[in-house]
Design an enzyme around this catalytic site. Structure first.
Site, PDB file in Angstrom:
ATOM      1  CD  GLU A  55      21.837  59.987 102.061  1.00 58.98           C
ATOM      2  OE1 GLU A  55      20.894  60.823 102.681  1.00 58.98           O
ATOM      3  OE2 GLU A  55      22.118  60.372 100.904  1.00 58.98           O
ATOM      4  CB  ALA A 166      24.569 108.036  70.447  1.00 62.68           C
TER       5      ALA A 166
END
Length: 366
Positions: A55, A166
Site C-alpha cells: 500500500e 549396514a
C-alpha cells in the site's frame, strides 16, 4: 466504476503480489490504486521484510491522485506498527475513498485494518478473490496460525525403508533427477536443518544448486541442531550465507529460536533420530519421501523409534501426490487431519537415541 470491476483489479494486484519473495517473514501483498475515472494512478508490491508494504509503494506512486481513489489490496491493510507504520492509517491520511481487499489478515498482531478504515469513513469491501489470495500465502498463513516455522521433512529410502546400508553408506540411494528435485524444493524454504550427527557422518554442504551444479543466487540459512561442536573444516562452512548452530536437542526450542530470527519455512534433512524427535513432538507439517526401487535388507531405518508398539497406534499420513522423478518416486504427504496430538516429547527423544559421540548416517544432499 462499480463492484463489477473489482475482480479484474484484484487479479492485477494478485499478479503484483506474486512477484514478492517467499520464503519471508511477511506475506506477499499487491496493491493497485484506481482513480474514479478508472485510471491506475499507483501500484506496488511488498519486496520483503523491512521494505515498504504494498500500500505504501502504491500510495507513493499515486501521490495526490490517491485522494478519492479506490485501493485494491490482496490482504487486509495492517493496523499495527512494526518495521513500518500501519497501512490502514496511511490510506486514511492519503484520502483514499474506498478500500477493497481480498483476504482478511490472519495475523492477530496486524489485523484490525478494516475496522480502522471504516471508523475513518472509508468505504471497505472484503473477500474479493479471497481464495486466490489465500492460496498465494498459504504457507505463510499456516506458519502464522502455528506461531512457528513450518517443517517439511525430506527423506530418501529404499523400498524396504532403509536410509543407509549396514556399513553406514547412503550416497546415493536415489538418482540424479531426484537429487535435482530436492534442490528445487529446498530453494523454496528459508532454512535447511540437520543434526550434528549428519554433519559429522556425511559432511553435507546444505546449499542449493541449480541444474549444472552452480550455486543458486539465494541460499537458505544452514542450521545444525545438537550439542556437539561442529568441525571447523566442515563443508557447510564453505558455501555462501550463514551457518547457525543451535546447541539444543529440543525441537520446540530450535523452532522458537528460528521463528524469532524471521524463519518461517524449514526443510528438515536430519537423520532418523532427529526426524523421530520432530515427529514425536508433532512438529512435522509436510513429508517428501523419495523412494528408490532398490532393496538393502538391512541398515538404518528412515526414522527412529516413534514409541508405537501396536498397529492400532500407527501414525497415518494423508497423501497429497505421487510423482515419478527419473527412476524414483516422490511421495508428498501431510499428517492426517484426524491424527491425535503428539505426546509432547522434545529433547528427550534425541538424548535417548543419539548420545554424545554417536554418529548417524543419512542421505543428506552434499
Amino acid at each position: 466504476m462499480g463492484d463489477t470491476a473489482a475482480p479484474a483489479w484484484m487479479r492485477r494486484a494478485l499478479r503484483l503480489a506474486a512477484s514478492g519473495p517467499w520464503p519471508d517473514p511477511n506475506p506477499r501483498v499487491g496493491c493497485v490504486i484506481v482513480a474514479a475515472d478508472g485510471a491506475v494512478v499507483g501500484e506496488g508490491h511488498h519486496h520483503g521484510a523491512g521494505t515498504p508494504h504494498a500500500e505504501i509503494e502504491a500510495l507513493r506512486a499515486a501521490g495526490a491522485a490517491a485522494r478519492g481513489a479506490t485501493a485494491y489490496v490482496t490482504l487486509e491493510p495492517c493496523s499495527h506498527t512494526g518495521r513500518t507504520g500501519p497501512c490502514a492509517e496511511a490510506l486514511v491520511e492519503a484520502g483514499v475513498a474506498r478500500v477493497v481487499f481480498a483476504q482478511s489478515d490472519p495475523n492477530p498482531d496486524a489485523a484490525g485494518g478494516a475496522e480502522r478504515l471504516h471508523a475513518a469513513g472509508v468505504q471497505v469491501t472484503g473477500g474479493v478473490l479471497a481464495d486466490e489470495a489465500a492460496a498465494l500465502n498459504e504457507r505463510w498463513a499456516r506458519s502464522v496460525a502455528r506461531g512457528r516455522p513450518l517443517v517439511t521433512w525430506k527423506l530418501a529410502t529404499t523400498l524396504d525403508g532403509r536410509s543407509a546400508a549396514a556399513d553406514g553408506s547412503s550416497q546415493w540411494i536415489t538418482g540424479d533427477a531426484a537429487r535435482a528435485d530436492v534442490h528445487a524444493l529446498r530453494a523454496t524454504r528459508d532454512a535447511v536443518l540437520v543434526g550434528t550427527g549428519t554433519v559429522l557422518a556425511d559432511d553435507p554442504r546444505l546449499t542449493v544448486r541449480m541444474p549444472g551444479g552452480a550455486l543458486a543466487p539465494q541460499q537458505p540459512l544452514r542450521v545444525v541442531m545438537g550439542e556437539r561442536p561442529l568441525p571447523a573444516g566442515a563443508r557447510l562452512h564453505d558455501g555462501p550465507g550463514e551457518v547457525l548452530h543451535l546447541t539444543t536437542r529440543d525441537p520446540r526450542e530450535a523452532l522458537d529460536r528460528l521463528w524469532h530470527r524471521g524463519v518461517r519455512d524449514v526443510w528438515l534433512e536430519g537423520g532418523p533420530t532427529l526426524a523421530a524427535a520432530f515427529l514425536r513432538a508433532g512438529l512435522v507439517d509436510d513429508v517428501y519421501a523419495y523412494v528408490a526401487p532398490a532393496l538393502l535388507g538391512s541398515g538404518r531405518a528412515a526414522v527412529a523409534d516413534l514409541g508405537i508398539a501396536t498397529i492400532a497406534d500407527v501414525r497415518r499420513l494423508d497423501l497429497v501426490d505421487v510423482t515419478v522423478v527419473g527412476g524414483d518416486v516422490r511421495i508428498h504427504a501431510v499428517p492426517a487431519a484426524d491424527e491425535p496430538s503428539a505426546d509432547g516429547a522434545t529433547g528427550d527423544a534425541l538424548t535417548r537415541d543419539e548420545p554424545d559421540g554417536a554418529t548417524q548416517r543419512v542421505h543428506a544432499e552434499p
